[in-house]
Design a protein around this motif. Sequence first.
Motif, PDB file in Angstrom:
ATOM      1  N   VAL A 231       0.859  -1.187   0.000  1.00 39.64           N
ATOM      2  CA  VAL A 231       0.000   0.000   0.000  1.00 39.64           C
ATOM      3  C   VAL A 231       0.894   1.235   0.000  1.00 39.64           C
ATOM      4  CG1 VAL A 231      -1.787   1.260   1.257  1.00 39.64           C
ATOM      5  CG2 VAL A 231      -1.783  -1.248   1.271  1.00 39.64           C
ATOM      6  N   PRO A 232       0.701   2.184  -0.922  1.00 39.04           N
ATOM      7  CA  PRO A 232       1.534   3.398  -0.950  1.00 39.04           C
ATOM      8  C   PRO A 232       1.432   4.174   0.364  1.00 39.04           C
ATOM      9  CG  PRO A 232       0.273   3.188  -2.975  1.00 39.04           C
ATOM     10  CD  PRO A 232      -0.249   2.149  -2.040  1.00 39.04           C
ATOM     11  N   GLN A 233       2.560   4.662   0.844  1.00 36.17           N
ATOM     12  CA  GLN A 233       2.557   5.388   2.115  1.00 36.17           C
ATOM     13  C   GLN A 233       1.692   6.643   2.031  1.00 36.17           C
ATOM     14  OE1 GLN A 233       6.483   6.045   3.698  1.00 36.17           O
ATOM     15  NE2 GLN A 233       5.794   7.585   5.169  1.00 36.17           N
ATOM     16  N   GLY A 234       1.654   7.262   0.858  1.00 32.28           N
ATOM     17  CA  GLY A 234       0.878   8.482   0.708  1.00 32.28           C
ATOM     18  C   GLY A 234      -0.624   8.286   0.828  1.00 32.28           C
ATOM     19  N   SER A 235      -1.096   7.017   0.703  1.00 31.55           N
ATOM     20  CA  SER A 235      -2.537   6.768   0.798  1.00 31.55           C
ATOM     21  C   SER A 235      -3.007   6.501   2.230  1.00 31.55           C
ATOM     22  CB  SER A 235      -2.901   5.562  -0.075  1.00 31.55           C
ATOM     23  OG  SER A 235      -2.298   4.384   0.414  1.00 31.55           O
ATOM     24  N   VAL A 236      -2.068   6.443   3.188  1.00 31.34           N
ATOM     25  CA  VAL A 236      -2.449   6.133   4.561  1.00 31.34           C
ATOM     26  C   VAL A 236      -3.357   7.207   5.164  1.00 31.34           C
ATOM     27  CG1 VAL A 236      -1.574   5.758   6.899  1.00 31.34           C
ATOM     28  CG2 VAL A 236      -0.453   4.654   4.959  1.00 31.34           C
TER      29      VAL A 236
ATOM     30  N   ALA B  53      -5.533   9.124   3.687  1.00 32.93           N
ATOM     31  CA  ALA B  53      -6.870   8.953   3.115  1.00 32.93           C
ATOM     32  C   ALA B  53      -7.551   7.707   3.689  1.00 32.93           C
ATOM     33  CB  ALA B  53      -6.757   8.844   1.587  1.00 32.93           C
ATOM     34  N   LEU B  54      -6.778   6.661   3.894  1.00 37.57           N
ATOM     35  CA  LEU B  54      -7.345   5.444   4.495  1.00 37.57           C
ATOM     36  C   LEU B  54      -7.842   5.750   5.901  1.00 37.57           C
ATOM     37  CD1 LEU B  54      -7.876   2.393   4.511  1.00 37.57           C
ATOM     38  CD2 LEU B  54      -5.504   2.054   5.248  1.00 37.57           C
ATOM     39  N   ARG B  55      -7.086   6.526   6.643  1.00 37.12           N
ATOM     40  CA  ARG B  55      -7.513   6.908   7.997  1.00 37.12           C
ATOM     41  C   ARG B  55      -8.845   7.642   7.956  1.00 37.12           C
ATOM     42  NH1 ARG B  55      -6.893  11.607  11.015  1.00 37.12           N
ATOM     43  NH2 ARG B  55      -6.963  11.264  13.286  1.00 37.12           N
ATOM     44  N   GLU B  56      -9.017   8.548   7.014  1.00 43.26           N
ATOM     45  CA  GLU B  56     -10.270   9.299   6.900  1.00 43.26           C
ATOM     46  C   GLU B  56     -11.424   8.383   6.496  1.00 43.26           C
ATOM     47  OE1 GLU B  56      -9.625  12.479   4.207  1.00 43.26           O
ATOM     48  OE2 GLU B  56      -8.176  13.531   5.487  1.00 43.26           O
ATOM     49  N   GLN B  57     -11.154   7.439   5.611  1.00 47.16           N
ATOM     50  CA  GLN B  57     -12.212   6.508   5.194  1.00 47.16           C
ATOM     51  C   GLN B  57     -12.695   5.657   6.372  1.00 47.16           C
ATOM     52  OE1 GLN B  57     -10.298   4.344   2.063  1.00 47.16           O
ATOM     53  NE2 GLN B  57     -10.760   5.874   0.466  1.00 47.16           N
TER      54      GLN B  57
ATOM     55  N   PRO C  72      -7.801  -1.847   1.838  1.00 45.88           N
ATOM     56  CA  PRO C  72      -7.229  -2.372   0.597  1.00 45.88           C
ATOM     57  C   PRO C  72      -6.420  -3.638   0.875  1.00 45.88           C
ATOM     58  CG  PRO C  72      -5.860  -0.607   1.441  1.00 45.88           C
ATOM     59  CD  PRO C  72      -7.034  -0.705   2.375  1.00 45.88           C
TER      60      PRO C  72
END
Length: 716
Positions: free
Chosen positions: A417-422, A424-428, A478
Motif C-alpha cells: 500500500v503506498p505510504q501516501g494513501s495512509v 486517506a485510508l484513515r479518513e475513510q 485495501p
Amino acid sequence: MSRTLHRIGARCAARPWLTVSAWVAALVLALGLAAAAGGTTRDDYDVPGTSSQAGTDLLRERFPDLSGTEARVVVHDPNGAKLDPALLDQVASALRAVEQVGLAGPAQSSADGDTAIIDVRYTVPVTDLPDDAMDLLRAATGPARDAGLQVEYAGQVPEGEKPTSHTGELAGVLIALVLLIIAFGSVVAAGLPIISALVGLGIGSSGILLLAALTDIGTTAPTAAAMVGLGIGIDYALLLVTRHCEGLAADLAPRAAAARATATAGRSILVAGAIVLLSLFGLVLSGLAAYRTYGYATAIVVATVMTAAITLVPALCVISGRRLIRRRRVGHTGPRRPPMTARWAARVGRRPAGWALLALVALLALGAPALDMRTWPQDAGSQPTENTVRRAYDLIAAEYGPGAYAPLVVAVDLTSVPQGSVPALREQIAAVPGVATVSEALMSPEATAAALTVQLEFSPQDERSGELVDQLRAEVLPAGAEITGVTAVFVDIADLLAERLWLVVAVVVGLSLILLTIVFRSILVPVKAALVNLLSVAAAYGVLTMVFQWGWGSRLLGVDRPVPVSTWVPLLLFAVLFGLSMDYEVFLLSRIREEWLATADPLQSVVRGLAATARTITAAALIMVAVFAGFMTNADIVTKMIGVGLATAVALDATIVRLVLVPATMMLFGRANWWLPRWLDRMLPTLGHGRALPDVLSAENATNEASRPARQVSAR
C-alpha cells in the motif's frame, strides 16, 4: 478382551499389596517429576490462517517494540480529583523498566482528568513471560497505590492470571463421598472410587505439567481436565466396585469377584473410555492450539483414571474383603420384591411409545433455546466484579467509551500500500458509522508498515462490533491492510469455531458409531445411542443459553448480567459431553446385551438390564453433578459455563434419557435392536459385549476354587 481383562483383574487381585504399592510409587514418581521438570501453563492466542493473525504477524515483523503481548494500567482517583501528571510519568517510567517491556505510555487521561490509561507493550508473546509478570506490574505501579489511587489492570497479561482457590472442587468431592456412602451403605466401599480417582488424577495432572514443559498448555486446560477426570474416575471405579459387590453377594470369594468384575465392568470401562478419548480427539480438528491443549490434557487424565479403575480398584477390593457389602445382604435367600427400577422399566414397557414421545418432547423443549444462542469469546466484561480486569473494563467503558477497552489495530503493509494513501485510508475508516476515533498513523522504524488504532462506539461483546469488523474488511481496507486486536481476533475465532463444529461432530459421531457397532454387534443400537446423546448435548446448550445469555438465575452463579455463551464452550462441551453420555449408554447397553444373550427376551432383557444398572448409573450421575457443580463456583466464567453444561447434561442423561427414552425405544424396536447383517458380522472384529462369556466364566470358576480358603477366612 474379556479373557484378557479377567487375567488382569485376577493378577491384580492375587497380589493386591504389590499392585497398590506400584500405584503409590507411580504417584510419588509422577509428582516428583512434575515438581522437578514440569512446566507452567500458558495461553496461546494465535489463530493461524485468519486475517487477524496476518495483521498480528505483520506487527511482530515490522514493529519489534509492539510485537509481543500487552497490558493496560488504569489509574483512577475515587474522589474525582484530577490525576497528577508527574505521578503518571513516574509510573510510566517504572513500567518501561519492567523486564521485556518495549513501550509504556504516555498516559492517556480521560476528559475529566480523574482517570488515565497507560498502555504497556511487551517484546515477547504472553506465553514467554515470566511467572511473576503480574507481580512486576504491581510493583511498578506501587507509587500510584501509595498515593491512595485505584489501580486496575487489563489486557492479556492480567487475564492470564487465574485464581487458585479449589474450595468448590473440594466440596464436590466431599458431596460425592457422602453420596457413595448412601449408595453402598459402607464407608469402605464409598472410599474406594474416591481413592482410585484421586490417584489417577494425581498422576494425570503431573503428566499435564510435564507436557507443559514441552509445549504450550492453556491455563484453564488443567481445570477442565480435572473436572472431567475426577467425575469419570469416580464413575468407572464405582461401576467396577458395584459389580464386585454383586459377586460378593453371590458368595464368590473376593479374588474371584474382583476378576469377574474386571472382565465384565472392565470391558464397559474400556469401551466407554475409548469413546471419551475419541470425542476428545475431535478437539484436535478445531484448528486452535487452545482446544488441542484441552484435548491433550483431558485425554492424559482420562487414560490414567481409566487404568486405575481396571487395575487399582480390583486390588483395593480384595484388600477390603467383605466389608464392602452390607451384612444383611450376605446369605440372604428369601424372596424379594422386584427393585423399583425393574418395576419402573415394566411400567415404561406397557406404553413405550407414549413414554418415548414424552421424553423426546422434554429434551427438545430444553434444547430449543439453543437456536437463539449467540457465542462470543470470553472477555473482561464477562468476569465477576472482584476481578481486576472487570474493574478495569468498567472504568475504561465509563470514562472513555464502551469500545475503548479493546480497540482495533489496522496494520498496513507499506510494501503493498503506498505510504501516501495512509491519511486517506484513515479518513475513510473514521467516516464509517460506528467508528468513534482513529489515531494518527504510527510508522515502523524502517517505514515499511503503519499502524492505526481504531476505537469503536460499541463494546467488544456487542454484535455490532463484529459486523463493523466485517464491514471494514469487505468495504474499506485495501489489499495489504489487515485488522487485528482483541475484537478482530474474537470475530475470527467465532467464525472458525462455528465452521469447525460440524466437522468435529461428524468425525466424533462417525468414529463412535463404528466402535459401538463392533462392540454391540448392532446397527440400530449405535445409531440410537448417537441420536439420544446429541439430544442431551442440545439440551445442555439450551440451558446454557437460558442461564447466561438470557440471565435466568445467572446471579446465583456470580454473573451480574446476561452475557453471550463463550465461543470456547460449545465445541468443548460437545466433545466432553458426547463421551460422558456414551459412558452411561455403554454401562446400560452392556448389561442389557448380557441379558439378551442369556435369555433372547427383548422385553425382559431391558427390564433386567435397567434394574441392574439404574442404581449405579443414578449414583454415578449424582456424583458427577456434585463434582461439576463444584466448578460452578470458579471465578472464571468459562469454567462456570462448562460446569453448568456438564452438570445439566449428566443430570438429564441419567434421568430422562437412561430411565425413559432408551428403555422405551429399545422396547419399541424389540429384536430389531440386535440385528446385524451376517456379512458385516463376519467382517467385524470381536471386542466384547457381542458374545457370551463361557471362557471367562470357566476361568472364573477355576479362580474361585483356588481362592476358596481365602474366601472362608474372609467370611469368618
